[in-house]
Design a protein around this motif. Structure first.
Motif, PDB file in Angstrom:
ATOM      1  N   ILE A 126      39.930  35.471 150.801  1.00 47.88           N
ATOM      2  CA  ILE A 126      38.513  35.857 150.799  1.00 47.88           C
ATOM      3  C   ILE A 126      37.986  35.943 152.229  1.00 47.88           C
ATOM      4  CG2 ILE A 126      36.188  35.108 150.151  1.00 47.88           C
ATOM      5  CD1 ILE A 126      37.363  33.929 147.621  1.00 47.88           C
ATOM      6  N   GLY A 127      38.314  34.956 153.046  1.00 43.57           N
ATOM      7  CA  GLY A 127      37.892  34.983 154.437  1.00 43.57           C
ATOM      8  C   GLY A 127      38.487  36.153 155.192  1.00 43.57           C
ATOM      9  N   LEU A 128      39.758  36.457 154.921  1.00 45.51           N
ATOM     10  CA  LEU A 128      40.424  37.584 155.574  1.00 45.51           C
ATOM     11  C   LEU A 128      39.734  38.895 155.236  1.00 45.51           C
ATOM     12  CD1 LEU A 128      42.827  38.902 157.097  1.00 45.51           C
ATOM     13  CD2 LEU A 128      44.066  38.866 154.923  1.00 45.51           C
ATOM     14  N   ILE A 129      39.458  39.124 153.947  1.00 49.36           N
ATOM     15  CA  ILE A 129      38.844  40.384 153.506  1.00 49.36           C
ATOM     16  C   ILE A 129      37.429  40.512 154.066  1.00 49.36           C
ATOM     17  CG2 ILE A 129      38.004  41.658 151.492  1.00 49.36           C
ATOM     18  CD1 ILE A 129      40.380  40.479 149.938  1.00 49.36           C
ATOM     19  N   ALA A 130      36.664  39.426 154.031  1.00 50.10           N
ATOM     20  CA  ALA A 130      35.289  39.471 154.525  1.00 50.10           C
ATOM     21  C   ALA A 130      35.249  39.843 156.005  1.00 50.10           C
ATOM     22  CB  ALA A 130      34.600  38.127 154.289  1.00 50.10           C
ATOM     23  N   VAL A 131      36.075  39.171 156.807  1.00 54.22           N
ATOM     24  CA  VAL A 131      36.074  39.462 158.240  1.00 54.22           C
ATOM     25  C   VAL A 131      36.593  40.865 158.501  1.00 54.22           C
ATOM     26  CG1 VAL A 131      37.027  38.802 160.476  1.00 54.22           C
ATOM     27  CG2 VAL A 131      36.314  37.041 158.872  1.00 54.22           C
ATOM     28  N   TRP A 132      37.623  41.276 157.787  1.00 53.14           N
ATOM     29  CA  TRP A 132      38.164  42.631 157.979  1.00 53.14           C
ATOM     30  C   TRP A 132      37.085  43.676 157.722  1.00 53.14           C
ATOM     31  CZ3 TRP A 132      38.514  46.914 154.872  1.00 53.14           C
ATOM     32  CH2 TRP A 132      39.310  47.964 155.360  1.00 53.14           C
ATOM     33  N   PHE A 133      36.322  43.512 156.656  1.00 53.49           N
ATOM     34  CA  PHE A 133      35.272  44.482 156.317  1.00 53.49           C
ATOM     35  C   PHE A 133      34.210  44.543 157.414  1.00 53.49           C
ATOM     36  CE2 PHE A 133      31.072  45.293 154.455  1.00 53.49           C
ATOM     37  CZ  PHE A 133      31.275  46.564 153.951  1.00 53.49           C
ATOM     38  N   PHE A 134      33.657  43.396 157.773  1.00 51.94           N
ATOM     39  CA  PHE A 134      32.596  43.379 158.774  1.00 51.94           C
ATOM     40  C   PHE A 134      33.116  43.805 160.144  1.00 51.94           C
ATOM     41  CE2 PHE A 134      30.795  39.872 155.944  1.00 51.94           C
ATOM     42  CZ  PHE A 134      29.900  40.724 155.320  1.00 51.94           C
ATOM     43  N   HIS A 135      34.313  43.330 160.496  1.00 54.96           N
ATOM     44  CA  HIS A 135      34.899  43.641 161.803  1.00 54.96           C
ATOM     45  C   HIS A 135      35.147  45.137 161.943  1.00 54.96           C
ATOM     46  CE1 HIS A 135      38.170  43.935 164.809  1.00 54.96           C
ATOM     47  NE2 HIS A 135      37.605  42.872 165.359  1.00 54.96           N
ATOM     48  N   THR A 136      35.742  45.744 160.921  1.00 52.47           N
ATOM     49  CA  THR A 136      36.051  47.171 160.978  1.00 52.47           C
ATOM     50  C   THR A 136      34.781  48.010 161.038  1.00 52.47           C
ATOM     51  OG1 THR A 136      38.090  46.793 159.727  1.00 52.47           O
ATOM     52  CG2 THR A 136      37.282  49.058 159.835  1.00 52.47           C
ATOM     53  N   SER A 137      33.738  47.598 160.327  1.00 53.29           N
ATOM     54  CA  SER A 137      32.479  48.341 160.344  1.00 53.29           C
ATOM     55  C   SER A 137      31.886  48.393 161.741  1.00 53.29           C
ATOM     56  CB  SER A 137      31.478  47.719 159.363  1.00 53.29           C
ATOM     57  OG  SER A 137      30.988  46.477 159.846  1.00 53.29           O
ATOM     58  N   ILE A 138      32.155  47.381 162.550  1.00 55.03           N
ATOM     59  CA  ILE A 138      31.604  47.354 163.906  1.00 55.03           C
ATOM     60  C   ILE A 138      32.518  48.062 164.895  1.00 55.03           C
ATOM     61  CG2 ILE A 138      30.819  45.885 165.791  1.00 55.03           C
ATOM     62  CD1 ILE A 138      29.065  45.870 163.262  1.00 55.03           C
ATOM     63  N   VAL A 139      33.807  47.688 164.922  1.00 54.39           N
ATOM     64  CA  VAL A 139      34.692  48.219 165.963  1.00 54.39           C
ATOM     65  C   VAL A 139      35.016  49.693 165.763  1.00 54.39           C
ATOM     66  CG1 VAL A 139      35.718  46.001 166.530  1.00 54.39           C
ATOM     67  CG2 VAL A 139      36.770  47.412 164.779  1.00 54.39           C
ATOM     68  N   LEU A 140      34.885  50.217 164.547  1.00 54.17           N
ATOM     69  CA  LEU A 140      35.033  51.657 164.337  1.00 54.17           C
ATOM     70  C   LEU A 140      33.686  52.341 164.150  1.00 54.17           C
ATOM     71  CD1 LEU A 140      38.168  52.315 162.093  1.00 54.17           C
ATOM     72  CD2 LEU A 140      37.910  52.517 164.564  1.00 54.17           C
ATOM     73  N   GLY A 141      32.766  51.653 163.476  1.00 50.75           N
ATOM     74  CA  GLY A 141      31.462  52.250 163.226  1.00 50.75           C
ATOM     75  C   GLY A 141      30.678  52.500 164.494  1.00 50.75           C
ATOM     76  N   VAL A 248      33.289  40.705 168.146  1.00 51.97           N
ATOM     77  CA  VAL A 248      34.380  41.519 167.623  1.00 51.97           C
ATOM     78  C   VAL A 248      35.504  41.709 168.637  1.00 51.97           C
ATOM     79  CG1 VAL A 248      33.032  42.744 165.890  1.00 51.97           C
ATOM     80  CG2 VAL A 248      33.063  43.596 168.240  1.00 51.97           C
ATOM     81  N   VAL A 249      35.204  41.559 169.925  1.00 55.08           N
ATOM     82  CA  VAL A 249      36.256  41.748 170.937  1.00 55.08           C
ATOM     83  C   VAL A 249      36.573  40.465 171.708  1.00 55.08           C
ATOM     84  CG1 VAL A 249      35.685  44.188 171.233  1.00 55.08           C
ATOM     85  CG2 VAL A 249      34.632  42.497 172.735  1.00 55.08           C
ATOM     86  N   TYR A 250      35.883  39.371 171.407  1.00 54.54           N
ATOM     87  CA  TYR A 250      36.066  38.154 172.199  1.00 54.54           C
ATOM     88  C   TYR A 250      37.506  37.653 172.184  1.00 54.54           C
ATOM     89  CZ  TYR A 250      31.037  37.451 172.889  1.00 54.54           C
ATOM     90  OH  TYR A 250      29.730  37.573 173.278  1.00 54.54           O
ATOM     91  N   MET A 251      38.156  37.696 171.010  1.00 49.87           N
ATOM     92  CA  MET A 251      39.531  37.201 170.938  1.00 49.87           C
ATOM     93  C   MET A 251      40.464  37.973 171.858  1.00 49.87           C
ATOM     94  SD  MET A 251      37.768  36.126 168.338  1.00 49.87           S
ATOM     95  CE  MET A 251      37.493  37.672 167.484  1.00 49.87           C
ATOM     96  N   HIS A 252      40.267  39.290 171.916  1.00 51.06           N
ATOM     97  CA  HIS A 252      41.142  40.120 172.745  1.00 51.06           C
ATOM     98  C   HIS A 252      40.774  40.009 174.226  1.00 51.06           C
ATOM     99  CE1 HIS A 252      42.956  41.748 169.196  1.00 51.06           C
ATOM    100  NE2 HIS A 252      41.804  42.155 168.740  1.00 51.06           N
ATOM    101  N   VAL A 253      39.496  39.824 174.513  1.00 48.65           N
ATOM    102  CA  VAL A 253      39.104  39.608 175.908  1.00 48.65           C
ATOM    103  C   VAL A 253      39.697  38.298 176.418  1.00 48.65           C
ATOM    104  CG1 VAL A 253      37.169  39.179 177.463  1.00 48.65           C
ATOM    105  CG2 VAL A 253      36.990  40.959 175.720  1.00 48.65           C
TER     106      VAL A 253
END
Length: 448
Positions: A126-141, A248-253
């Protein structure tokens, strides 16, 4: 330091209490500027990664976006209390940005690679799907909106000289951005673009501040200001509080930093720089135009050379910020499909990475051109995604992975304030976006 770990879920067992001092970000293996690390230290110096300054520019380029120009309007909706909300927002964003990085080191022996993995370790699928949805909406949207904005603005600047349709400009912008997006593998390389993106933002802020200041003498006798407008305060809170979204980018930074222990210091300075730019636009803009301030504030500024320069800087910023967000998404995709030199070899890794990123760019450009009212849909996803990723989820994940019982009462109260503001922004922003969607589908929009 010992951890009791649930082997099935990979998280601390519920009976174990882990204090914040036990999180590896507080281990004293190396100093802030690097040095010899103890064996097994997850935050040891990474010699092949980028500098603290590069990380600083990556954060500022993503966070200090075009929302800067809407802040005078936010103050016009809520009054001077908006300055206080702006200060509160930067403090909240720094706090949750520190928490989310602590979460990636929560178990002491592995580093989680992404926001999605944090969600999975905290709440399973559930946590994986929730973050994937919100994360993708930002980094691609967000890049999709950037291309729509850049195509519109470039056409407005050139229509008197070159009659190129808006959609063609969108594809031209996609082509320009695809060059660094494909050639630059990680955020370490993309940081060069971030430097120019920050410069463009600084110029934009300077033009806006100077023009507002020059106009003040013409408006000071008629302009209307309010200290606080209670009925509009929730909307002002919602719009201002999401101006510091960069989780959304903090982990990669952080992954791209040579000295990961410097994360807190870099984050604080980056967010303070963003706050300074926000204040330089919000305060002069509202002081000069008061309740008549428009969003973006460029609509209130006098037309002329300076407004054209500001428009060019907007286009420059969004085109330089897009690769940062898209690279963050591409790194997630490449990790899922094992597109790495270790797994594929140098030649195949380059080939697969190029094809993958071209497909991503094609999808982004196609959506920007074809999907009706996508910006309204994105407003809805942004209201949900930004507030959840910036404020709500970091606290819930930290509580789940590391624990809340050891927190003092005042820190728990602070977390509660952040959760309330985050949920308020999410609900109000979503309602406004739904109203906008209803208007679009009911009445449509005029042809551009």
């Amino acid at each position: 330091m010992t951890f009791a770990v649930d082997k099935k879920e990979g998280r601390p067992a519920s009976s174990t209490t882990i204090s914040s001092d036990d999180v590896p970000t507080n281990m004293k293996a190396i100093d802030q500027e690097g040095g010899a690390a103890y064996e097994g230290d997850l935050m040891a110096e990474r010699p092949d990664q980028g500098s603290n300054m590069a990380a600083f520019f990556n954060i500022v380029c993503v966070v200090a976006g075009t929302g800067t120009l809407g802040l005078p309007y936010s103050l016009a909706k809520g009054g001077w209390i908006g300055v206080g909300i702006l200060i509160l927002s930067v403090i909240m964003s720094i706090y949750t940005g520190i928490l989310i990085i602590k979460c990636i080191y929560y178990n002491g022996h592995t580093r989680l690679a992404s926001y999605q993995e944090i969600g999975q370790h905290a709440f399973g699928r559930i946590g994986l799907i929730a973050v994937w949805f919100f994360h993708t909406s930002i980094v691609l949207g967000a890049p999709i909106m950037y291309f729509i904005l850049s195509g519109t603005e470039i056409r407005g600047l050139t229509v008197a000289h070159v009659d190129i349709p808006e959609k063609a400009w969108i594809w031209i912008c996609c082509g320009v951005v695809s060059i660094p997006f494909v050639l630059m593998k990680s955020l370490k390389e993309v940081s060069l673009l971030s430097i120019f993106g920050v410069i463009a933002t600084v110029v934009l802020v300077g033009v806006t501040m100077v023009d507002s200041g020059l106009e003040y003498k013409n408006t000071k006798d008629t302009v209307v200001h309010d200290d606080v407008i209670l009925r509009n305060l929730p909307i002002a809170v919602a719009t201002i509080s999401v101006c510091f979204g960069g989780n959304v980018v903090y982990m990669h930074v952080e992954e791209s930093m040579r000295y990961p222990r410097s994360w807190n210091k870099v984050l604080i300075w980056a967010m303070l720089a963003c706050f300074l730019m926000y204040a330089m636009v919000a305060i002069p803009g509202y002081l000069t135009y008061g309740s008549d301030a428009k969003s973006p504030i460029l609509g209130s500024l006098p037309k002329g050379t300076s407004s054209k320069v500001a428009t060019i800087m907007i286009v420059a910023h969004v085109l330089l910020a897009a690769p940062v967000l898209m690279t963050s998404f591409a790194l997630e995709v490449e990790r899922v499909f094992d597109i790495s030199v270790e797994k594929r070899g140098v030649v195949q890794e380059r080939l697969y990475r190029t094809v993958t990123r071209l497909i991503i760019m094609g999808a982004v450009g196609g959506i920007a051109c074809l999907v009706p009212f996508f910006d309204s849909f994105l407003s809805l996803l942004g209201a949900l995604g930004n507030c959840m990723l910036i404020y709500v989820l970091p606290i819930f994940f930290y509580w789940r992975l590391i624990g809340w019982r050891q927190m003092p009462w005042y820190e728990l109260l602070w977390c509660a304030v952040i959760l309330i503001i985050g949920l308020l922004g999410c609900i109000i922003g979503s309602i406004d976006a739904i109203k906008l969607l209803h208007h679009d589908f009911t009445y449509g929009r005029p042809e551009k």
